[in-house]
Design an enzyme around this catalytic site. Structure first.
Site, short mmCIF file in Angstrom:
data_model
loop_
_atom_site.label_atom_id
_atom_site.label_comp_id
_atom_site.label_asym_id
_atom_site.label_seq_id
_atom_site.Cartn_x
_atom_site.Cartn_y
_atom_site.Cartn_z
N GLU A 171 48.77 11.46 45.57
CA GLU A 171 47.99 12.69 45.71
C GLU A 171 48.67 13.73 46.60
O GLU A 171 48.12 14.81 46.83
CB GLU A 171 46.59 12.35 46.23
CG GLU A 171 46.47 12.12 47.73
CD GLU A 171 46.94 10.77 48.24
OE1 GLU A 171 46.47 10.35 49.31
OE2 GLU A 171 47.81 10.14 47.59
N CYS A 215 47.53 3.80 50.11
CA CYS A 215 48.15 3.62 51.43
C CYS A 215 47.29 2.71 52.31
O CYS A 215 47.28 1.50 52.10
CB CYS A 215 48.42 4.98 52.08
SG CYS A 215 49.60 4.90 53.45
N HIS A 232 51.71 7.85 48.27
CA HIS A 232 50.67 8.88 48.16
C HIS A 232 50.88 9.69 46.88
O HIS A 232 51.50 10.76 46.89
CB HIS A 232 50.69 9.81 49.37
CG HIS A 232 50.07 9.23 50.59
ND1 HIS A 232 48.71 9.20 50.79
CD2 HIS A 232 50.63 8.63 51.67
CE1 HIS A 232 48.44 8.62 51.95
NE2 HIS A 232 49.58 8.25 52.50
#
Length: 256
Positions: free
Chosen positions: A230, A128, A228
């Site tokens: 994660e 990001c 993202h």
């Protein structure tokens, strides 16, 4: 947050070591967003450990050493997501009042880390904000505001993720990692890559044309993703596949 320093264990002396940088204390952001950023950092750190590497975390807003010193003994660099980059980093003045968490010190430090890591031939992964800084480092710039309520954001500070598909470029590193399939990703951003930096290529886009991934030309392992992987609601396998390739590149560099 997981332990951010290497355990006192001699068996780890030859392990792959990843420096993870992020600004988890950006100024003028909500407590909720700060909590989200810490949760995302935890997830990334856990995946790095699961991928067979160890890590050291450095807070970009208050680094305790310069970029060169921070990278000593490291094999790879991961730059996390976070607040917006100062537009002066890419030769612009602020054009919107929707930017948040501007921290020139964090920008300078993370750009220095990426520059130094690249010069050392270290694998670099940007998530990001990390991808946007990667583009800035190479002379690119950003769209300061893509607009509210897009497939990429659903809250003013982008603390609430959205889900959307991403198409990968054939022949790209990401295409190989994910076997060319369309990804369903989690996003939370109101800015995007505009002019692509020199030496970088676009390797993923969303349906509305937004740049979703960048990779370095040539053989260097440098990958940025706008989404993202994660995020706790993202497919865990997709995060682990990306981190596994990242760690494998770091291990190959270490062996060489």
């Amino acid at each position: 947050m997981p332990n951010s320093s290497f355990p006192a264990n001699s068996s780890l002396s030859n392990s792959v070591k990843v420096l993870i940088a992020g600004s988890l204390s950006a100024p003028n952001v909500s407590d909720y967003l700060t909590g989200v950023l810490r949760q995302l950092a935890d997830s990334a750190m856990t995946s790095v450990r699961s991928g067979g590497a160890d890590f050291r975390f450095v807070e970009a807003s208050a680094p305790d050493r310069d970029a060169g010193a921070a990278l000593e003994g490291m094999d790879a660099l991961l730059v996390l997501g976070g607040a917006d980059a100062d537009p002066t980093c890419y030769g612009q003045q602020p054009e919107t009042d929707t930017m948040y968490g501007i921290d020139p010190e964090a920008d300078r430090f993370e750009l220095s880390l990426m520059r130094e890591a690249s010069a050392r031939g270290m694998p670099v992964l940007g998530i990001c904000r990390g991808m946007q800084l990667m583009n800035i480092l190479h002379g690119g710039d950003l769209v300061q505001e893509i607009g509210p309520g897009t497939m990429h954001n659903s809250s003013v500070d982008n603390s609430i993720m959205t889900t959307h598909p991403v198409t990968l470029a054939p022949g790209s590193r990401l295409g190989a990692i994910y076997d060319g399939r369309t990804l369903s990703v989690r996003s939370g951003h109101h800015q995007a890559v505009d002019r692509v930096g020199e030496g970088l290529v676009v390797t993923a886009r969303s349906a509305d044309g937004i740049v979703e991934a960048l990779e370095a030309e040539g053989s260097q392992w440098m990958v940025g993703v706008q989404w993202h992987p994660e995020d706790p609601e993202a497919p865990r396998e997709d995060l682990d596949l990306l981190i596994a390739d990242f760690v494998a590149a770091a291990r190959a560099r270490q062996s060489a």
